[in-house]
Structures are given as structure tokens and as C-alpha cells.
Design a protein around this motif. Structure first.
Motif, PDB file in Angstrom:
ATOM      1  N   GLN A  91      47.150  15.293  43.864  1.00 21.73           N
ATOM      2  CA  GLN A  91      47.743  14.344  42.937  1.00 21.73           C
ATOM      3  C   GLN A  91      47.558  12.951  43.532  1.00 21.73           C
ATOM      4  OE1 GLN A  91      51.620  16.300  43.457  1.00 21.73           O
ATOM      5  NE2 GLN A  91      51.801  16.338  41.232  1.00 21.73           N
ATOM      6  N   TYR A  92      47.309  11.968  42.689  1.00 22.63           N
ATOM      7  CA  TYR A  92      47.237  10.598  43.180  1.00 22.63           C
ATOM      8  C   TYR A  92      47.543   9.633  42.040  1.00 22.63           C
ATOM      9  CZ  TYR A  92      42.463  10.694  41.262  1.00 22.63           C
ATOM     10  OH  TYR A  92      41.374  10.826  40.434  1.00 22.63           O
ATOM     11  N   LEU A  93      47.934   8.416  42.418  1.00 28.47           N
ATOM     12  CA  LEU A  93      48.378   7.407  41.465  1.00 28.47           C
ATOM     13  C   LEU A  93      47.433   6.216  41.500  1.00 28.47           C
ATOM     14  CD1 LEU A  93      50.845   6.641  39.579  1.00 28.47           C
ATOM     15  CD2 LEU A  93      51.770   5.441  41.570  1.00 28.47           C
ATOM     16  N   VAL A  94      46.991   5.780  40.322  1.00 26.66           N
ATOM     17  CA  VAL A  94      46.187   4.565  40.199  1.00 26.66           C
ATOM     18  C   VAL A  94      46.850   3.664  39.170  1.00 26.66           C
ATOM     19  CG1 VAL A  94      43.983   5.546  40.946  1.00 26.66           C
ATOM     20  CG2 VAL A  94      44.652   5.724  38.549  1.00 26.66           C
ATOM     21  N   SER A  95      46.627   2.357  39.290  1.00 27.67           N
ATOM     22  CA  SER A  95      47.319   1.429  38.394  1.00 27.67           C
ATOM     23  C   SER A  95      46.496   0.167  38.159  1.00 27.67           C
ATOM     24  CB  SER A  95      48.687   1.060  38.980  1.00 27.67           C
ATOM     25  OG  SER A  95      48.547   0.361  40.203  1.00 27.67           O
ATOM     26  N   ASN A 116      48.576   5.591  36.056  1.00 25.09           N
ATOM     27  CA  ASN A 116      48.279   6.974  35.683  1.00 25.09           C
ATOM     28  C   ASN A 116      48.400   7.868  36.908  1.00 25.09           C
ATOM     29  OD1 ASN A 116      47.397   9.062  33.888  1.00 25.09           O
ATOM     30  ND2 ASN A 116      45.412   9.036  34.892  1.00 25.09           N
ATOM     31  N   LEU A 117      49.191   8.917  36.786  1.00 25.80           N
ATOM     32  CA  LEU A 117      49.319   9.924  37.837  1.00 25.80           C
ATOM     33  C   LEU A 117      48.346  11.053  37.530  1.00 25.80           C
ATOM     34  CD1 LEU A 117      50.687  11.117  40.340  1.00 25.80           C
ATOM     35  CD2 LEU A 117      52.456  12.060  38.822  1.00 25.80           C
ATOM     36  N   VAL A 118      47.309  11.163  38.340  1.00 31.71           N
ATOM     37  CA  VAL A 118      46.334  12.242  38.188  1.00 31.71           C
ATOM     38  C   VAL A 118      46.874  13.471  38.910  1.00 31.71           C
ATOM     39  CG1 VAL A 118      43.981  13.002  38.690  1.00 31.71           C
ATOM     40  CG2 VAL A 118      44.415  10.626  38.016  1.00 31.71           C
ATOM     41  N   ASP A 119      46.946  14.583  38.194  1.00 28.80           N
ATOM     42  CA  ASP A 119      47.540  15.814  38.729  1.00 28.80           C
ATOM     43  C   ASP A 119      46.634  16.980  38.354  1.00 28.80           C
ATOM     44  OD1 ASP A 119      49.036  18.043  39.380  1.00 28.80           O
ATOM     45  OD2 ASP A 119      50.891  17.306  38.481  1.00 28.80           O
ATOM     46  N   THR A 145      47.128  19.993  38.301  1.00 26.72           N
ATOM     47  CA  THR A 145      47.754  21.054  37.513  1.00 26.72           C
ATOM     48  C   THR A 145      47.729  20.710  36.028  1.00 26.72           C
ATOM     49  OG1 THR A 145      50.004  20.148  37.659  1.00 26.72           O
ATOM     50  CG2 THR A 145      49.285  21.619  39.436  1.00 26.72           C
ATOM     51  N   ASN A 146      47.287  19.509  35.694  1.00 25.08           N
ATOM     52  CA  ASN A 146      47.219  19.063  34.305  1.00 25.08           C
ATOM     53  C   ASN A 146      45.929  18.283  34.115  1.00 25.08           C
ATOM     54  OD1 ASN A 146      47.578  18.076  31.720  1.00 25.08           O
ATOM     55  ND2 ASN A 146      49.181  16.607  32.297  1.00 25.08           N
ATOM     56  N   THR A 147      44.886  18.949  33.662  1.00 25.41           N
ATOM     57  CA  THR A 147      43.581  18.298  33.547  1.00 25.41           C
ATOM     58  C   THR A 147      43.595  17.165  32.522  1.00 25.41           C
ATOM     59  OG1 THR A 147      42.867  20.034  32.007  1.00 25.41           O
ATOM     60  CG2 THR A 147      42.290  20.314  34.333  1.00 25.41           C
ATOM     61  N   ASN A 148      44.569  17.161  31.607  1.00 27.56           N
ATOM     62  CA  ASN A 148      44.665  16.045  30.666  1.00 27.56           C
ATOM     63  C   ASN A 148      44.948  14.736  31.396  1.00 27.56           C
ATOM     64  OD1 ASN A 148      44.227  17.645  28.377  1.00 27.56           O
ATOM     65  ND2 ASN A 148      46.404  18.103  28.145  1.00 27.56           N
ATOM     66  N   SER A 149      45.526  14.839  32.589  1.00 28.57           N
ATOM     67  CA  SER A 149      45.857  13.628  33.343  1.00 28.57           C
ATOM     68  C   SER A 149      44.621  12.964  33.940  1.00 28.57           C
ATOM     69  CB  SER A 149      46.857  13.961  34.458  1.00 28.57           C
ATOM     70  OG  SER A 149      46.254  14.747  35.480  1.00 28.57           O
ATOM     71  N   PHE A 150      43.469  13.635  33.891  1.00 29.40           N
ATOM     72  CA  PHE A 150      42.239  13.036  34.416  1.00 29.40           C
ATOM     73  C   PHE A 150      41.804  11.836  33.581  1.00 29.40           C
ATOM     74  CE2 PHE A 150      40.448  17.195  36.471  1.00 29.40           C
ATOM     75  CZ  PHE A 150      41.616  17.313  37.205  1.00 29.40           C
ATOM     76  N   ALA A 151      42.243  11.794  32.324  1.00 29.52           N
ATOM     77  CA  ALA A 151      41.845  10.719  31.416  1.00 29.52           C
ATOM     78  C   ALA A 151      43.025   9.796  31.156  1.00 29.52           C
ATOM     79  CB  ALA A 151      41.338  11.297  30.101  1.00 29.52           C
ATOM     80  N   TRP A 202      44.710   1.451  44.045  1.00 31.87           N
ATOM     81  CA  TRP A 202      45.084   2.779  44.541  1.00 31.87           C
ATOM     82  C   TRP A 202      46.563   2.725  44.890  1.00 31.87           C
ATOM     83  CZ3 TRP A 202      43.107   7.614  45.168  1.00 31.87           C
ATOM     84  CH2 TRP A 202      43.788   8.478  46.028  1.00 31.87           C
ATOM     85  N   GLY A 203      47.375   3.518  44.198  1.00 28.80           N
ATOM     86  CA  GLY A 203      48.815   3.431  44.339  1.00 28.80           C
ATOM     87  C   GLY A 203      49.344   2.356  43.414  1.00 28.80           C
ATOM     88  N   VAL A 204      50.372   1.647  43.848  1.00 29.21           N
ATOM     89  CA  VAL A 204      50.915   0.509  43.114  1.00 29.21           C
ATOM     90  C   VAL A 204      51.194  -0.610  44.110  1.00 29.21           C
ATOM     91  CG1 VAL A 204      51.886   1.750  41.145  1.00 29.21           C
ATOM     92  CG2 VAL A 204      53.213   1.578  43.247  1.00 29.21           C
TER      93      VAL A 204
END
Length: 269
Positions: free
Chosen positions: A99-103, A121-124, A126-132, A153-155
Motif C-alpha cells: 500500500q502507498y499514498l500519493v498526492s 490516492n491510497l493505492v492498495d 487488496t483493491n485493484t480499483n485503487s490503482f486508478a 510521494w506521501g503527503v
């Protein structure tokens, strides 16, 4: 970051504003901006536009897609738990969590302006929808030529406030107050074959770096220089090579650093 908006900032204007002692009034000189200042003679990069986009211009709806590979091999959730990756030091490992956070995405226009879309956006895995990550539908990014994109990368320090975001709170994304507070930037976990040929767990949890009571924000900015033209709605793919995380800028020895890394200042930096 809390309220998503589109900002068009003149890079040249910012350079001139900081590079001259002219007494001419500075402000927003774009007449379609919500904060247009008719008296301003020098643009200071402060122009802002409402959420219907850049008025009187057609625009594009944008989606950012994060793709993941390991030295060219696509990484997908079904690959998790398999000891199938070999890092730059020759250590075999798996991935069990990512998991990682971009902003705050930035689009750089060919004319020298930049467009900042505040949000995160939190990319996870376990949820491929979070890739977009789609920019809000009411935002219309101006059409035309662009020279690249960027993101944090992060906030950053202004946005990294403990408890500020309900969805990140629900995702157990908080960073411990005793080592700086705010939020995680990454959780990357797995197992590796150690120097004794045993299978050992590792956990990279990235966030604020704490050293003897002082804290460093530890986020960083990524700029990707790749020209493109927006002529309609578009998706922009960002290809992330996870193997690079083990060698750029430093080779990472899992045998030496695999546990208790959150309070480890050198590991965080």
C-alpha cells in the motif's frame, strides 16, 4: 489537499516574481481566473479556477493509472506470497502487502505553465480499483501539449495532519504520534530467504523520520518528463518498478534492515 481543485500557475511568472525587485503590483493576471486582479502588472502564479475547469476552454477528463512491475515482470495481487522476486543483492523475497499514498498531481504544460490538482490516492493491492485515480469529473484539464507529470510521494507537511482524513483513518493509515504523527506513506511487507536460508519476514513502513525528538517530513516529489498531447479524455499510465526500491539510491540489505524500521531514523531517510 482537503478540497480538490485545479490551479493553473505560471512558472515563468513565479521565476520573475522571486528574481526581481520591481515595484509593479503582483497578483493573478489571467482574466478568467476567480482571483483575477485587474490592477496586477506581474503574475505571481496565484491564479485559481473554479471546479468547472478553466473557463471558456475545452478540457479533458484525466485518469492516472499506477502500473507495477519487478524488473519488467508485471506484479499483480495473485503473485503475493510467492518467493519469486530477487533484489539487486541477490536476495529472494515475496510480497505479502503493498500500500502507498500519493498526492497533489501536477501536469506540466509546454508553454511553461503547470496545473496542480490537489487530492490524494491510497493505492492498495487488496483493491485493484485503487490503482486508478480519476481527477474529479467536474475538472476539465486544458487541452494542448504537456511535457510531463509529477506527484508527491506521501503527503507534504501542510497536509500530513493526524486524523484529518476519514478514509485514511478507516484504513488504519495513521503514523504513530511518538515518531512524528500524521500518516504512513507506504506499507510494503513480505518474506525473504535470509543469510541462514531461513524464511524471515520484513516490513517497510515509510513515513516521517524521527531523530531524538526532531522530525523530518520525509515525503518527496516525483517528476516524470514524458511529453504528451491532450486532445480528448485521457488516461496516463505511471509504470513503477518495485525492484528499484531495493537499489535506488542505495542497495537495501534485507538481512540488515527488515524489522523495527519505523522508529529507525537512518532506515526512514
Amino acid at each position: 489537499m482537503k478540497n480538490t481543485k485545479i490551479i493553473v500557475a505560471g512558472i515563468l511568472g513565479l521565476t520573475l516574481a522571486f528574481g526581481t525587485t520591481s515595484c509593479k503590483k503582483k497578483g493573478c493576471t489571467d482574466s478568467v481566473a476567480t482571483n483575477y486582479d485587474a490592477k496586477a502588472k506581474k503574475d505571481d502564479g496565484s491564479c485559481q479556477f473554479d471546479t468547472t475547469g478553466h473557463a471558456n476552454h475545452e478540457g479533458s477528463h484525466i485518469m492516472i493509472k499506477m502500473n507495477h512491475n519487478y524488473s519488467g515482470a508485471t506484479v499483480i495481487p495473485s503473485d503475493f506470497n510467492d518467493l519469486k522476486y530477487t533484489n539487486d543483492l541477490g536476495t529472494t523475497h515475496s510480497i505479502t502487502k503493498l500500500q502507498y499514498l500519493v498526492s497533489d498531481f501536477v501536469l506540466y504544460k509546454a508553454d511553461g505553465d503547470s496545473i496542480v490538482v490537489e487530492g490524494y490516492n491510497l493505492v492498495d493491492f487488496t483493491n485493484t480499483n485503487s490503482f486508478a485515480y480519476s481527477f474529479p469529473s467536474e475538472l476539465h484539464v486544458p487541452l494542448g501539449d504537456y511535457t510531463g507529470i509529477g506527484f508527491t510521494w506521501g503527503v507534504d507537511e501542510d497536509d500530513n495532519t493526524s486524523g484529518a482524513y476519514a478514509d485514511l483513518n478507516a484504513a488504519s493509515w495513521s503514523w504513530p504520534a511518538m515518531i512524528g504523527g500524521g500518516y504512513h506513506f507506504m506499507k510494503f511487507e513480505g518474506k525473504f530467504i535470509d543469510s541462514n536460508t531461513d524464511t524471515t519476514a520484513f516490513a517497510f513502513h515509510n513515513g516521517t523520520a524521527s531523530n531524538s525528538g526532531t522530525h523530518e517530513a520525509n515525503h518527496f516529489y516525483v517528476k516524470l518528463n514524458q511529453s504528451f498531447t491532450l486532445s480528448n479524455d485521457a488516461s496516463i499510465s505511471v509504470d513503477m518498478n518495485l525492484a528499484e526500491w531495493f537499489k535506488s539510491p542505495n542497495q537495501w540489505d534485507l538481512n540488515a534492515m527488515h524489522a523495527m524500521l519505523m522508529p529507525n531514523y537512518n532506515a526512514q531517510i
